[in-house]
Design a protein around this motif. Structure first.
Motif, PDB file in Angstrom:
ATOM      1  N   ALA A  53       0.827  -1.205   0.000  1.00 54.12           N
ATOM      2  CA  ALA A  53       0.000   0.000   0.000  1.00 54.12           C
ATOM      3  C   ALA A  53       0.864   1.259   0.000  1.00 54.12           C
ATOM      4  O   ALA A  53       0.523   2.254  -0.636  1.00 54.12           O
ATOM      5  CB  ALA A  53      -0.938  -0.009   1.200  1.00 54.12           C
ATOM      6  N   VAL A  54       1.994   1.207   0.681  1.00 55.56           N
ATOM      7  CA  VAL A  54       2.921   2.350   0.662  1.00 55.56           C
ATOM      8  C   VAL A  54       3.494   2.524  -0.736  1.00 55.56           C
ATOM      9  O   VAL A  54       3.513   3.624  -1.293  1.00 55.56           O
ATOM     10  CB  VAL A  54       4.057   2.149   1.691  1.00 55.56           C
ATOM     11  N   THR A  55       3.948   1.432  -1.324  1.00 51.85           N
ATOM     12  CA  THR A  55       4.583   1.465  -2.641  1.00 51.85           C
ATOM     13  C   THR A  55       3.622   1.891  -3.747  1.00 51.85           C
ATOM     14  O   THR A  55       3.934   2.769  -4.545  1.00 51.85           O
ATOM     15  CB  THR A  55       5.166   0.075  -2.977  1.00 51.85           C
ATOM     16  N   ALA A  56       2.469   1.272  -3.797  1.00 51.23           N
ATOM     17  CA  ALA A  56       1.563   1.477  -4.933  1.00 51.23           C
ATOM     18  C   ALA A  56       0.539   2.586  -4.730  1.00 51.23           C
ATOM     19  O   ALA A  56       0.063   3.159  -5.701  1.00 51.23           O
ATOM     20  CB  ALA A  56       0.838   0.169  -5.240  1.00 51.23           C
ATOM     21  N   HIS A  57       0.211   2.872  -3.480  1.00 51.57           N
ATOM     22  CA  HIS A  57      -0.906   3.778  -3.242  1.00 51.57           C
ATOM     23  C   HIS A  57      -0.547   4.965  -2.344  1.00 51.57           C
ATOM     24  O   HIS A  57      -1.440   5.740  -1.979  1.00 51.57           O
ATOM     25  CB  HIS A  57      -2.091   3.014  -2.646  1.00 51.57           C
ATOM     26  N   GLY A  58       0.697   5.074  -1.961  1.00 47.16           N
ATOM     27  CA  GLY A  58       1.130   6.216  -1.155  1.00 47.16           C
ATOM     28  C   GLY A  58       0.544   6.245   0.246  1.00 47.16           C
ATOM     29  O   GLY A  58       0.232   7.317   0.766  1.00 47.16           O
ATOM     30  N   LEU A  59       0.388   5.086   0.856  1.00 45.76           N
ATOM     31  CA  LEU A  59      -0.097   5.034   2.235  1.00 45.76           C
ATOM     32  C   LEU A  59       0.779   5.939   3.096  1.00 45.76           C
ATOM     33  O   LEU A  59       2.005   5.838   3.051  1.00 45.76           O
ATOM     34  CB  LEU A  59      -0.042   3.590   2.754  1.00 45.76           C
ATOM     35  N   PRO A  60       0.186   6.823   3.885  1.00 50.69           N
ATOM     36  CA  PRO A  60       0.976   7.754   4.695  1.00 50.69           C
ATOM     37  C   PRO A  60       1.877   7.043   5.706  1.00 50.69           C
ATOM     38  O   PRO A  60       1.532   5.979   6.235  1.00 50.69           O
ATOM     39  CB  PRO A  60      -0.084   8.584   5.425  1.00 50.69           C
ATOM     40  N   GLY A  61       3.013   7.645   5.961  1.00 52.55           N
ATOM     41  CA  GLY A  61       3.981   7.077   6.896  1.00 52.55           C
ATOM     42  C   GLY A  61       3.414   6.876   8.285  1.00 52.55           C
ATOM     43  O   GLY A  61       3.769   5.928   8.978  1.00 52.55           O
ATOM     44  N   GLY A  62       2.519   7.760   8.705  1.00 53.55           N
ATOM     45  CA  GLY A  62       1.913   7.627  10.028  1.00 53.55           C
ATOM     46  C   GLY A  62       1.088   6.361  10.154  1.00 53.55           C
ATOM     47  O   GLY A  62       1.077   5.712  11.205  1.00 53.55           O
ATOM     48  N   VAL A  63       0.408   5.989   9.094  1.00 54.09           N
ATOM     49  CA  VAL A  63      -0.388   4.758   9.108  1.00 54.09           C
ATOM     50  C   VAL A  63       0.542   3.549   9.188  1.00 54.09           C
ATOM     51  O   VAL A  63       0.270   2.585   9.902  1.00 54.09           O
ATOM     52  CB  VAL A  63      -1.308   4.673   7.869  1.00 54.09           C
ATOM     53  N   MET A  64       1.658   3.619   8.468  1.00 59.03           N
ATOM     54  CA  MET A  64       2.636   2.529   8.515  1.00 59.03           C
ATOM     55  C   MET A  64       3.234   2.409   9.922  1.00 59.03           C
ATOM     56  O   MET A  64       3.438   1.296  10.411  1.00 59.03           O
ATOM     57  CB  MET A  64       3.731   2.760   7.468  1.00 59.03           C
ATOM     58  N   LEU A  65       3.499   3.542  10.559  1.00 58.35           N
ATOM     59  CA  LEU A  65       4.014   3.492  11.927  1.00 58.35           C
ATOM     60  C   LEU A  65       2.996   2.865  12.883  1.00 58.35           C
ATOM     61  O   LEU A  65       3.338   2.011  13.701  1.00 58.35           O
ATOM     62  CB  LEU A  65       4.379   4.891  12.422  1.00 58.35           C
ATOM     63  N   LEU A  66       1.743   3.286  12.770  1.00 55.84           N
ATOM     64  CA  LEU A  66       0.697   2.780  13.645  1.00 55.84           C
ATOM     65  C   LEU A  66       0.447   1.293  13.425  1.00 55.84           C
ATOM     66  O   LEU A  66       0.495   0.497  14.368  1.00 55.84           O
ATOM     67  CB  LEU A  66      -0.601   3.564  13.418  1.00 55.84           C
ATOM     68  N   LEU A  67       0.191   0.919  12.173  1.00 56.13           N
ATOM     69  CA  LEU A  67      -0.197  -0.460  11.877  1.00 56.13           C
ATOM     70  C   LEU A  67       0.986  -1.398  11.657  1.00 56.13           C
ATOM     71  O   LEU A  67       0.963  -2.540  12.116  1.00 56.13           O
ATOM     72  CB  LEU A  67      -1.107  -0.493  10.641  1.00 56.13           C
ATOM     73  N   GLY A  68       1.999  -0.917  10.934  1.00 54.77           N
ATOM     74  CA  GLY A  68       3.145  -1.771  10.626  1.00 54.77           C
ATOM     75  C   GLY A  68       4.070  -1.949  11.814  1.00 54.77           C
ATOM     76  O   GLY A  68       4.266  -3.063  12.306  1.00 54.77           O
ATOM     77  N   THR A  69       4.625  -0.847  12.284  1.00 48.27           N
ATOM     78  CA  THR A  69       5.578  -0.926  13.394  1.00 48.27           C
ATOM     79  C   THR A  69       4.871  -1.234  14.706  1.00 48.27           C
ATOM     80  O   THR A  69       5.313  -2.105  15.465  1.00 48.27           O
ATOM     81  CB  THR A  69       6.372   0.387  13.514  1.00 48.27           C
ATOM     82  N   GLY A  70       3.754  -0.541  14.971  1.00 52.09           N
ATOM     83  CA  GLY A  70       3.057  -0.717  16.240  1.00 52.09           C
ATOM     84  C   GLY A  70       2.287  -2.013  16.343  1.00 52.09           C
ATOM     85  O   GLY A  70       2.636  -2.897  17.131  1.00 52.09           O
ATOM     86  N   VAL A  71       1.242  -2.146  15.538  1.00 50.84           N
ATOM     87  CA  VAL A  71       0.382  -3.332  15.642  1.00 50.84           C
ATOM     88  C   VAL A  71       1.134  -4.599  15.245  1.00 50.84           C
ATOM     89  O   VAL A  71       1.182  -5.570  16.000  1.00 50.84           O
ATOM     90  CB  VAL A  71      -0.909  -3.176  14.801  1.00 50.84           C
ATOM     91  N   CYS A  72       1.739  -4.602  14.047  1.00 48.07           N
ATOM     92  CA  CYS A  72       2.430  -5.819  13.598  1.00 48.07           C
ATOM     93  C   CYS A  72       3.661  -6.126  14.457  1.00 48.07           C
ATOM     94  O   CYS A  72       3.961  -7.296  14.697  1.00 48.07           O
ATOM     95  CB  CYS A  72       2.826  -5.699  12.127  1.00 48.07           C
ATOM     96  N   GLY A  73       4.338  -5.084  14.911  1.00 49.89           N
ATOM     97  CA  GLY A  73       5.500  -5.301  15.775  1.00 49.89           C
ATOM     98  C   GLY A  73       5.128  -5.979  17.082  1.00 49.89           C
ATOM     99  O   GLY A  73       5.857  -6.833  17.591  1.00 49.89           O
ATOM    100  N   ALA A  74       3.970  -5.606  17.637  1.00 45.12           N
ATOM    101  CA  ALA A  74       3.524  -6.220  18.886  1.00 45.12           C
ATOM    102  C   ALA A  74       2.781  -7.535  18.647  1.00 45.12           C
ATOM    103  O   ALA A  74       2.786  -8.417  19.504  1.00 45.12           O
ATOM    104  CB  ALA A  74       2.622  -5.254  19.646  1.00 45.12           C
ATOM    105  N   LEU A  75       2.148  -7.654  17.495  1.00 44.42           N
ATOM    106  CA  LEU A  75       1.403  -8.875  17.166  1.00 44.42           C
ATOM    107  C   LEU A  75       2.348 -10.045  16.931  1.00 44.42           C
ATOM    108  O   LEU A  75       2.126 -11.152  17.422  1.00 44.42           O
ATOM    109  CB  LEU A  75       0.539  -8.643  15.921  1.00 44.42           C
ATOM    110  N   THR A  76       3.389  -9.821  16.177  1.00 43.86           N
ATOM    111  CA  THR A  76       4.329 -10.899  15.854  1.00 43.86           C
ATOM    112  C   THR A  76       5.380 -11.021  16.943  1.00 43.86           C
ATOM    113  O   THR A  76       5.627 -10.091  17.693  1.00 43.86           O
ATOM    114  CB  THR A  76       5.000 -10.642  14.498  1.00 43.86           C
ATOM    115  N   THR A  77       6.009 -12.176  17.011  1.00 45.08           N
ATOM    116  CA  THR A  77       6.959 -12.385  18.102  1.00 45.08           C
ATOM    117  C   THR A  77       8.061 -13.365  17.703  1.00 45.08           C
ATOM    118  O   THR A  77       7.822 -14.564  17.603  1.00 45.08           O
ATOM    119  CB  THR A  77       6.235 -12.874  19.367  1.00 45.08           C
TER     120      THR A  77
END
Length: 122
Positions: A53-77
Motif C-alpha cells: 500500500a505504501v509502494t503502490a498507493h502512497g499510504l501515509p507514513g503515520g499509518v505505517m508506523l501505527l499499523l506496521g511498526t506498532g500493531v504488527c511489531g507487537a502482534l508478531t513475536t
C-alpha cells in the motif's frame, strides 16, 4: 508524534497476539505452537500488504508506523517463536521444531509476498 503512533499500535497488537494465541492453542491438543505460528503469519501478511500500500498507493507514513511498526511489531513475536522452537528441540519433538522453524520462514515470506502483491495489484 511517531512514538505515540507506535505506542498506540503496540497497545492494540500485544493483546491481540495474546488473545489470538490463547484462543488457537486452547482448541488444539498439540505440542506444535500453532498460536504463535498463526500470529506471525498473519503479521507477515498484514505487513506485506502495508508495504504494498505504501509502494503502490502512497499510504501515509503515520499509518505505517501505527499499523506496521506498532500493531504488527507487537502482534508478531520472534522471541516466542525462538523459545518455542528450542523447547520443542529439548522435548525431543524434532519434526515439530523443524516444521516450526522452516514453516515459519517459508510461509511467513509467502504471506508477506502475497500481501504485497495483492495491494500493489489493486
Amino acid at each position: 508524534m511517531p512514538v505515540l503512533l507506535v505506542f498506540l499500535g503496540g497497545m492494540l497488537g500485544a493483546p491481540l497476539r495474546y488473545l489470538t494465541d490463547k484462543a488457537i492453542q486452547g482448541r488444539h491438543d498439540s505440542v506444535f505452537p500453532l498460536g504463535t505460528f498463526t500470529v506471525n503469519i498473519a503479521g507477515s501478511l498484514i505487513l506485506g500488504a502495508l508495504a504494498g500500500a505504501v509502494t503502490a498507493h502512497g499510504l501515509p507514513g503515520g499509518v505505517m508506523l501505527l499499523l506496521g511498526t506498532g500493531v504488527c511489531g507487537a502482534l508478531t513475536t520472534f522471541s516466542t517463536f525462538s523459545f518455542e522452537t528450542i523447547r520443542l528441540l529439548e522435548d525431543g519433538s524434532l519434526a515439530e521444531a523443524g516444521l516450526n522453524a522452516l514453516g515459519s520462514l517459508l510461509v511467513g515470506l509467502g504471506a508477506a509476498t502475497a500481501g504485497y502483491a495483492f495491494l500493489t495489484w489493486l
